[in-house]
Design a protein around this motif. Structure first.
Motif, PDB file in Angstrom:
ATOM      1  N   UNK A 189      32.339  39.959  29.531  1.00 42.27           N
ATOM      2  CA  UNK A 189      33.162  38.754  29.638  1.00 42.27           C
ATOM      3  C   UNK A 189      34.608  39.043  29.250  1.00 42.27           C
ATOM      4  N   UNK A 190      34.810  39.849  28.209  1.00 42.09           N
ATOM      5  CA  UNK A 190      36.167  40.198  27.773  1.00 42.09           C
ATOM      6  C   UNK A 190      36.891  41.008  28.845  1.00 42.09           C
ATOM      7  N   UNK A 191      36.177  41.914  29.485  1.00 45.04           N
ATOM      8  CA  UNK A 191      36.774  42.720  30.556  1.00 45.04           C
ATOM      9  C   UNK A 191      37.147  41.826  31.732  1.00 45.04           C
ATOM     10  N   UNK A 192      36.237  40.939  32.127  1.00 48.64           N
ATOM     11  CA  UNK A 192      36.515  40.025  33.241  1.00 48.64           C
ATOM     12  C   UNK A 192      37.709  39.124  32.927  1.00 48.64           C
ATOM     13  N   UNK A 193      37.774  38.633  31.688  1.00 50.04           N
ATOM     14  CA  UNK A 193      38.895  37.778  31.290  1.00 50.04           C
ATOM     15  C   UNK A 193      40.211  38.551  31.333  1.00 50.04           C
ATOM     16  N   UNK A 194      40.180  39.816  30.904  1.00 54.61           N
ATOM     17  CA  UNK A 194      41.394  40.640  30.944  1.00 54.61           C
ATOM     18  C   UNK A 194      41.850  40.852  32.384  1.00 54.61           C
ATOM     19  N   UNK A 195      40.915  41.092  33.291  1.00 50.99           N
ATOM     20  CA  UNK A 195      41.271  41.266  34.701  1.00 50.99           C
ATOM     21  C   UNK A 195      41.862  39.976  35.272  1.00 50.99           C
ATOM     22  N   UNK A 196      41.319  38.833  34.870  1.00 52.97           N
ATOM     23  CA  UNK A 196      41.880  37.551  35.329  1.00 52.97           C
ATOM     24  C   UNK A 196      43.281  37.340  34.777  1.00 52.97           C
ATOM     25  N   UNK A 197      43.488  37.678  33.492  1.00 54.73           N
ATOM     26  CA  UNK A 197      44.833  37.547  32.916  1.00 54.73           C
ATOM     27  C   UNK A 197      45.806  38.465  33.639  1.00 54.73           C
ATOM     28  N   UNK A 198      45.328  39.640  34.023  1.00 51.80           N
ATOM     29  CA  UNK A 198      46.184  40.589  34.730  1.00 51.80           C
ATOM     30  C   UNK A 198      46.598  40.016  36.086  1.00 51.80           C
ATOM     31  N   UNK A 199      45.669  39.385  36.772  1.00 50.68           N
ATOM     32  CA  UNK A 199      45.971  38.767  38.067  1.00 50.68           C
ATOM     33  C   UNK A 199      46.894  37.568  37.915  1.00 50.68           C
ATOM     34  N   UNK A 200      46.777  36.861  36.792  1.00 52.36           N
ATOM     35  CA  UNK A 200      47.601  35.678  36.567  1.00 52.36           C
ATOM     36  C   UNK A 200      48.887  35.976  35.820  1.00 52.36           C
TER      37      UNK A 200
END
Length: 136
Positions: A71-82
């Motif tokens: 979940x932390x990795x997925x959230x980091x990837x989303x923050x990177x996209x945003x």
């Protein structure tokens, strides 16, 4: 975001994607808690029951830890996209590149993370995303 080059961002994204692949593989290979319990020998006494229970709990803890990390990795990837990636969730200041290289899913700068850990060590409830400004 205090990441000066796209090369750094690309490197961090690659690291996050590699972590995600590893976690998916571990979750796919890991025995489920009920499977771990079934692998224990048939219960003949309390020691056998305790062993079966311990194996099941260990499998549950491992799966929860891996899911949390995923979940932390997925959230980091989303923050990177945003374009929110690399900013501290508490103070809003940039998270230093050395910290992100070590822990690409970090959500706090080192001073805010230390403050949180100290508060937890002392038994204080974290104040959430209280905006703490610290010297640059």
């Amino acid at each position: 975001m205090d990441i000066h080059t796209h090369a750094h961002l690309d490197r961090l994204r690659a690291r996050l994607l590699a972590l995600r692949r590893e976690l998916f593989a571990e979750l796919g290979d890991a025995p489920r808690p009920q499977d771990a319990a079934m692998q224990a020998p048939d219960a003949k006494d309390f020691k056998d029951l305790a062993q079966r229970d311990a194996l099941s709990r260990l499998a549950e803890v491992r799966e929860r830890r891996e899911l949390s990390e995923l979940e932390a990795v997925e959230a980091a990837l989303q923050r990177m996209d945003g374009e929110d990636y690399g900013d501290c969730c508490d103070c809003g200041e940039p998270i230093g590149l050395p910290r992100l290289l070590l822990m690409p899913m970090a959500i706090r700068c080192a001073p805010c993370q230390q403050r949180l850990e100290e508060d937890m060590r002392l038994g204080h409830r974290p104040a959430g995303a209280a905006l703490h400004r610290h010297p640059a």
